[in-house]
Write a protein that holds these residues in place. Structure first.
Motif, PDB file in Angstrom:
ATOM      1  N   ARG A  75      87.934 -99.551 -53.283  1.00  0.00           N
ATOM      2  CA  ARG A  75      86.794 -98.902 -52.631  1.00  0.00           C
ATOM      3  C   ARG A  75      86.488 -97.541 -53.252  1.00  0.00           C
ATOM      4  NH1 ARG A  75      89.212-100.297 -46.640  1.00  0.00           N
ATOM      5  NH2 ARG A  75      89.510-102.530 -47.053  1.00  0.00           N
ATOM      6  N   SER A  76      86.238 -97.561 -54.544  1.00  0.00           N
ATOM      7  CA  SER A  76      85.809 -96.355 -55.251  1.00  0.00           C
ATOM      8  C   SER A  76      84.292 -96.341 -55.348  1.00  0.00           C
ATOM      9  CB  SER A  76      86.420 -96.315 -56.660  1.00  0.00           C
ATOM     10  OG  SER A  76      85.904 -97.376 -57.451  1.00  0.00           O
ATOM     11  N   HIS A  77      83.752 -95.208 -55.776  1.00  0.00           N
ATOM     12  CA  HIS A  77      82.293 -95.086 -55.807  1.00  0.00           C
ATOM     13  C   HIS A  77      81.662 -96.071 -56.780  1.00  0.00           C
ATOM     14  CE1 HIS A  77      83.896 -92.188 -58.782  1.00  0.00           C
ATOM     15  NE2 HIS A  77      82.861 -92.562 -59.518  1.00  0.00           N
ATOM     16  N   LEU A  78      82.294 -96.307 -57.949  1.00  0.00           N
ATOM     17  CA  LEU A  78      81.742 -97.273 -58.889  1.00  0.00           C
ATOM     18  C   LEU A  78      81.787 -98.685 -58.313  1.00  0.00           C
ATOM     19  CD1 LEU A  78      80.650 -98.220 -61.604  1.00  0.00           C
ATOM     20  CD2 LEU A  78      82.997 -98.213 -62.477  1.00  0.00           C
ATOM     21  N   ASN A  79      82.865 -99.002 -57.620  1.00  0.00           N
ATOM     22  CA  ASN A  79      82.993-100.341 -57.060  1.00  0.00           C
ATOM     23  C   ASN A  79      82.032-100.586 -55.906  1.00  0.00           C
ATOM     24  OD1 ASN A  79      84.953-100.839 -58.933  1.00  0.00           O
ATOM     25  ND2 ASN A  79      86.679-100.549 -57.544  1.00  0.00           N
ATOM     26  N   TYR A  80      81.565 -99.518 -55.253  1.00  0.00           N
ATOM     27  CA  TYR A  80      80.506 -99.694 -54.260  1.00  0.00           C
ATOM     28  C   TYR A  80      79.296-100.349 -54.919  1.00  0.00           C
ATOM     29  CZ  TYR A  80      82.897 -96.361 -51.115  1.00  0.00           C
ATOM     30  OH  TYR A  80      83.791 -95.724 -50.294  1.00  0.00           O
ATOM     31  N   ILE A  81      78.969 -99.866 -56.103  1.00  0.00           N
ATOM     32  CA  ILE A  81      77.802-100.387 -56.814  1.00  0.00           C
ATOM     33  C   ILE A  81      78.060-101.813 -57.287  1.00  0.00           C
ATOM     34  CG2 ILE A  81      76.141 -99.920 -58.650  1.00  0.00           C
ATOM     35  CD1 ILE A  81      77.172 -97.000 -58.636  1.00  0.00           C
ATOM     36  N   LEU A  82      79.297-102.095 -57.706  1.00  0.00           N
ATOM     37  CA  LEU A  82      79.629-103.451 -58.125  1.00  0.00           C
ATOM     38  C   LEU A  82      79.525-104.430 -56.957  1.00  0.00           C
ATOM     39  CD1 LEU A  82      82.689-102.840 -60.492  1.00  0.00           C
ATOM     40  CD2 LEU A  82      80.334-103.379 -61.131  1.00  0.00           C
ATOM     41  N   VAL A  83      79.944-103.994 -55.780  1.00  0.00           N
ATOM     42  CA  VAL A  83      79.813-104.847 -54.600  1.00  0.00           C
ATOM     43  C   VAL A  83      78.342-105.036 -54.244  1.00  0.00           C
ATOM     44  CG1 VAL A  83      80.272-104.993 -52.113  1.00  0.00           C
ATOM     45  CG2 VAL A  83      82.086-104.293 -53.682  1.00  0.00           C
TER      46      VAL A  83
END
Length: 351
Positions: A75-83
């Motif tokens: 749940r990092s900021h980059l992974n927010y976008i990936l989700v």
């Protein structure tokens, strides 16, 4: 190739028919197989391709979302976008690819006019969110690695705002055809639905809508991706040059360069044919074209639902490790740091 002419009917569809055919009353894409547009083998081949995209796109994107829910370290900021990208891809896969698969199997759009509008809207919405998510990912990589704004850090709240932005802009692009600016109708071989690129009915102002989509939903994201990744490559090459004696740095620079090239090429393959075809139709009204070729751009755009997660998720070490752990293919989770160095190329993640 088989030449066609377009017979435009009042509301729900347009009918492309062979030049030597006069009977159009029984050729509705909602009622009968569209065998006058191509060989049955063409329809079944496309059905198989859509089924492949449905299975791959649905499984990978669902697993991406499930992994993020289960593992806190994702749940990092980059992974927010990936989700966010995975959710958009899942929409297109479940609604767009599945509907197209069924329709290609029966060789016409079996779900009716209302479902056509829904499928066209959902596919356009998911596609626009996907496009802008790719641009946001590129922007985030540029902001974090190249540090153009040295005093500004990309935080989770910024990632959340970017995700909200993608949906707002996607709604601005996908809602107008439901309200009369263009419309959603069967496209290509009449087994999937999308915006009306084809007709010249002034009531719908199709030309202006197509230009709007091209400029703000393709050209701007594409320019953002090209600019950000080109700046990223320049930065990486400078770091690699400064660390010329480091084998790991040189290897990382080559890997990231290869990844960036693959990302850009994937974007071009998935979206350039669709955008180019729409522009060609708008600027060549009355020109004959083969509907089998018109179907290819639509199918390639749906292929992004499988291509994007492979590039942005499965090749992301954190996601890959957690997915393998969730599927029981590894004994434990590998300790992968979520931090990235801005000075060492070897620690710059390509996704």
């Amino acid at each position: 190739m088989r030449s066609t002419r377009v017979i435009e009917l009042p509301e729900d569809f347009w009918i492309p028919i062979p030049l030597d055919t006069d009977n159009i009353t029984s050729l509705s894409p909602f009622s009968v197989p569209q065998d006058h547009l191509g060989h049955s083998g063409t329809f079944y081949t496309m059905a198989g391709f859509m089924f492949f995209l449905f299975v791959i796109g649905t499984s990978i994107n669902t697993l991406t979302i499930a992994c993020t829910v289960r593992y806190k370290k994702l749940r990092s900021h980059l992974n927010y976008i990936l989700v966010n990208l995975a959710i958009a891809n899942l929409l297109v896969s479940v609604i767009g690819s599945f509907t197209a698969c069924c329709s290609f199997t029966f060789r016409y759009f079996i779900f009716g006019p209302l479902a056509c509008k829904i499928e066209g809207f959902v596919a356009t919405l998911g596609g626009m969110v996907s496009l802008w998510s790719l641009a946001v990912i590129a922007f985030e990589r540029w902001l974090v690695i190249c540090k153009p704004l040295s005093n500004v850090a990309f935080k989770p709240e910024h990632a959340t705002a970017c995700c909200v932005f993608t949906w707002i802009f996607a709604l601005m692009a996908s809602v107008p055809p439901l309200l009369g600016w263009s419309r959603y109708i069967p496209e290509g071989l009449q087994c999937s639905c999308g915006p009306d690129w084809y007709t010249t009915n002034n009531r719908y102002n199709n030309e202006s809508y197509v230009m709007f989509l091209f400029c703000f939903c393709f050209a701007v994201p594409f320019a953002t991706i090209i600019f950000c990744y080109s700046q990223l490559l320049i930065t990486l090459k400078m770091v690699a040059k400064a660390q010329a004696e480091s084998a790991s740095t040189q290897k990382a620079e080559k890997e990231v360069t290869r990844m960036v090239v693959v990302m850009v090429l994937g974007f071009l393959v998935c979206w350039v044919p669709y955008a180019s075809f729409a522009l060609w139709v708008v600027n060549n009204r009355g020109q004959m074209f083969d509907l089998r070729l018109a179907t290819i751009p639509s199918c390639l755009s749906k292929a992004s639902t499988a291509y994007n997660p492979v590039i942005y998720v499965l090749l992301n070490k954190q996601f890959r490790t957690c997915m393998l752990s969730m599927l029981g293919m590894v004994d434990g989770e590998e300790d992968v740091s979520t931090t990235q160095s801005v000075t060492e190329v070897s620690k710059v993640s390509p996704a």
